[in-house]
Design a protein around this motif. Sequence first.
Motif, PDB file in Angstrom:
ATOM      1  N   ARG A   1       0.835  -1.207   0.000  1.00 32.85           N
ATOM      2  CA  ARG A   1       0.000   0.000   0.000  1.00 32.85           C
ATOM      3  C   ARG A   1       0.866   1.253   0.000  1.00 32.85           C
ATOM      4  O   ARG A   1       0.609   2.203  -0.736  1.00 32.85           O
ATOM      5  N   THR A   2       1.908   1.274   0.813  1.00 29.87           N
ATOM      6  CA  THR A   2       2.808   2.420   0.864  1.00 29.87           C
ATOM      7  C   THR A   2       3.438   2.666  -0.507  1.00 29.87           C
ATOM      8  O   THR A   2       3.485   3.807  -0.980  1.00 29.87           O
ATOM      9  N   GLU A   3       3.902   1.601  -1.149  1.00 31.28           N
ATOM     10  CA  GLU A   3       4.491   1.729  -2.476  1.00 31.28           C
ATOM     11  C   GLU A   3       3.446   2.195  -3.491  1.00 31.28           C
ATOM     12  O   GLU A   3       3.717   3.046  -4.326  1.00 31.28           O
ATOM     13  N   TRP A   4       2.237   1.636  -3.415  1.00 31.53           N
ATOM     14  CA  TRP A   4       1.161   2.003  -4.333  1.00 31.53           C
ATOM     15  C   TRP A   4       0.792   3.484  -4.176  1.00 31.53           C
ATOM     16  O   TRP A   4       0.606   4.197  -5.157  1.00 31.53           O
ATOM     17  N   LEU A   5       0.708   3.960  -2.933  1.00 31.25           N
ATOM     18  CA  LEU A   5       0.338   5.352  -2.691  1.00 31.25           C
ATOM     19  C   LEU A   5       1.357   6.339  -3.260  1.00 31.25           C
ATOM     20  O   LEU A   5       0.989   7.435  -3.676  1.00 31.25           O
ATOM     21  N   ALA A   6       2.617   5.951  -3.304  1.00 35.65           N
ATOM     22  CA  ALA A   6       3.667   6.847  -3.799  1.00 35.65           C
ATOM     23  C   ALA A   6       3.450   7.233  -5.259  1.00 35.65           C
ATOM     24  O   ALA A   6       3.849   8.330  -5.672  1.00 35.65           O
ATOM     25  N   GLU A   7       2.821   6.352  -6.031  1.00 33.39           N
ATOM     26  CA  GLU A   7       2.567   6.629  -7.449  1.00 33.39           C
ATOM     27  C   GLU A   7       1.144   6.214  -7.826  1.00 33.39           C
ATOM     28  O   GLU A   7       0.905   5.674  -8.899  1.00 33.39           O
ATOM     29  N   ARG A   8       0.214   6.498  -6.939  1.00 30.77           N
ATOM     30  CA  ARG A   8      -1.136   5.965  -7.105  1.00 30.77           C
ATOM     31  C   ARG A   8      -1.807   6.374  -8.400  1.00 30.77           C
ATOM     32  O   ARG A   8      -2.511   5.571  -9.006  1.00 30.77           O
ATOM     33  N   GLU A   9      -1.617   7.607  -8.859  1.00 32.18           N
ATOM     34  CA  GLU A   9      -2.273   8.019 -10.101  1.00 32.18           C
ATOM     35  C   GLU A   9      -1.824   7.151 -11.265  1.00 32.18           C
ATOM     36  O   GLU A   9      -2.642   6.705 -12.078  1.00 32.18           O
ATOM     37  N   GLN A  10      -0.526   6.901 -11.354  1.00 32.02           N
ATOM     38  CA  GLN A  10      -0.009   6.066 -12.440  1.00 32.02           C
ATOM     39  C   GLN A  10      -0.478   4.620 -12.272  1.00 32.02           C
ATOM     40  O   GLN A  10      -0.878   3.983 -13.244  1.00 32.02           O
ATOM     41  N   PHE A  11      -0.449   4.111 -11.043  1.00 30.28           N
ATOM     42  CA  PHE A  11      -0.873   2.732 -10.804  1.00 30.28           C
ATOM     43  C   PHE A  11      -2.374   2.561 -11.071  1.00 30.28           C
ATOM     44  O   PHE A  11      -2.792   1.517 -11.576  1.00 30.28           O
ATOM     45  N   ILE A  12      -3.166   3.571 -10.751  1.00 36.63           N
ATOM     46  CA  ILE A  12      -4.599   3.491 -11.058  1.00 36.63           C
ATOM     47  C   ILE A  12      -4.801   3.455 -12.569  1.00 36.63           C
ATOM     48  O   ILE A  12      -5.560   2.631 -13.088  1.00 36.63           O
ATOM     49  N   ALA A  13      -4.117   4.324 -13.277  1.00 34.69           N
ATOM     50  CA  ALA A  13      -4.238   4.343 -14.747  1.00 34.69           C
ATOM     51  C   ALA A  13      -3.788   3.016 -15.350  1.00 34.69           C
ATOM     52  O   ALA A  13      -4.458   2.469 -16.243  1.00 34.69           O
ATOM     53  N   ASP A  14      -2.670   2.482 -14.871  1.00 34.36           N
ATOM     54  CA  ASP A  14      -2.180   1.193 -15.374  1.00 34.36           C
ATOM     55  C   ASP A  14      -3.175   0.079 -15.055  1.00 34.36           C
ATOM     56  O   ASP A  14      -3.442  -0.788 -15.884  1.00 34.36           O
ATOM     57  N   GLY A  15      -3.719   0.097 -13.840  1.00 34.96           N
ATOM     58  CA  GLY A  15      -4.701  -0.912 -13.451  1.00 34.96           C
ATOM     59  C   GLY A  15      -5.949  -0.850 -14.308  1.00 34.96           C
ATOM     60  O   GLY A  15      -6.481  -1.892 -14.714  1.00 34.96           O
ATOM     61  N   GLN A  16      -6.400   0.352 -14.623  1.00 41.51           N
ATOM     62  CA  GLN A  16      -7.585   0.499 -15.467  1.00 41.51           C
ATOM     63  C   GLN A  16      -7.328  -0.053 -16.872  1.00 41.51           C
ATOM     64  O   GLN A  16      -8.227  -0.628 -17.479  1.00 41.51           O
ATOM     65  N   ARG A  17      -6.121   0.106 -17.373  1.00 41.56           N
ATOM     66  CA  ARG A  17      -5.771  -0.467 -18.690  1.00 41.56           C
ATOM     67  C   ARG A  17      -5.748  -1.997 -18.636  1.00 41.56           C
ATOM     68  O   ARG A  17      -6.105  -2.666 -19.592  1.00 41.56           O
ATOM     69  N   ASN A  18      -5.312  -2.549 -17.523  1.00 44.37           N
ATOM     70  CA  ASN A  18      -5.175  -4.004 -17.400  1.00 44.37           C
ATOM     71  C   ASN A  18      -6.465  -4.715 -17.003  1.00 44.37           C
ATOM     72  O   ASN A  18      -6.587  -5.923 -17.209  1.00 44.37           O
ATOM     73  N   TRP A  19      -7.410  -3.990 -16.416  1.00 45.22           N
ATOM     74  CA  TRP A  19      -8.625  -4.595 -15.872  1.00 45.22           C
ATOM     75  C   TRP A  19      -9.718  -4.634 -16.932  1.00 45.22           C
ATOM     76  O   TRP A  19      -9.929  -3.628 -17.599  1.00 45.22           O
ATOM     77  N   PRO A  20     -10.451  -5.719 -17.085  1.00 48.15           N
ATOM     78  CA  PRO A  20     -10.399  -7.006 -16.395  1.00 48.15           C
ATOM     79  C   PRO A  20      -9.581  -8.052 -17.120  1.00 48.15           C
ATOM     80  O   PRO A  20      -9.531  -9.204 -16.705  1.00 48.15           O
ATOM     81  N   LYS A  21      -8.922  -7.679 -18.237  1.00 48.73           N
ATOM     82  CA  LYS A  21      -8.215  -8.702 -19.020  1.00 48.73           C
ATOM     83  C   LYS A  21      -7.136  -9.415 -18.220  1.00 48.73           C
ATOM     84  O   LYS A  21      -6.744 -10.527 -18.566  1.00 48.73           O
ATOM     85  N   VAL A  22      -6.665  -8.828 -17.127  1.00 48.82           N
ATOM     86  CA  VAL A  22      -5.676  -9.482 -16.278  1.00 48.82           C
ATOM     87  C   VAL A  22      -6.198 -10.802 -15.696  1.00 48.82           C
ATOM     88  O   VAL A  22      -5.427 -11.673 -15.313  1.00 48.82           O
ATOM     89  N   LEU A  23      -7.505 -10.966 -15.671  1.00 48.06           N
ATOM     90  CA  LEU A  23      -8.103 -12.185 -15.134  1.00 48.06           C
ATOM     91  C   LEU A  23      -7.942 -13.382 -16.070  1.00 48.06           C
ATOM     92  O   LEU A  23      -8.078 -14.514 -15.642  1.00 48.06           O
ATOM     93  N   TRP A  24      -7.689 -13.132 -17.351  1.00 45.65           N
ATOM     94  CA  TRP A  24      -7.638 -14.238 -18.328  1.00 45.65           C
ATOM     95  C   TRP A  24      -6.257 -14.590 -18.729  1.00 45.65           C
ATOM     96  O   TRP A  24      -5.337 -14.027 -18.880  1.00 45.65           O
TER      97      TRP A  24
END
Length: 127
Positions: free
Chosen positions: A104-127
């Motif tokens: 969480r600490t690491e995620w918070l340091a760059e949360r905007e970028q990690f949120i954007a990256d997560g949105q690009r990967n979701w939900p295809k990361v499940l397959w």
Amino acid sequence: MFATQSVHVANGAAIGGYDAVAYFTDQKPVKGSPEFAEEWNGARWLFASAEHRDLFRAAPEQYAPQFGGYCAYAVSHNYTAKTDPEAWSVVDGKLYLNYDLDTRTEWLAEREQFIADGQRNWPKVLW
């Protein structure tokens, strides 16, 4: 919108049985009770009170964690991981969970970028 198979379940319930609404109303993780359960999106959700259950029932997308409750850091890196209900953040009115407090600490340091990256990967990361 979540796909049915996209909700991470631990200990038989979404968020490991913690109350999704409490992160917003109490600003802390609170264990839910089977007495106040709701089925939504292929998972069982537990709440600490009937009021919280009813708030969730009226607007589940508002309270459900992003990325199906999988670790937001992991999804941003194109994989899934379980989460610790104590490792959470609300950003722009959305709930994000992480694997543990260090992640969480690491995620918070760059949360905007990690949120954007997560949105690009979701939900295809499940397959």
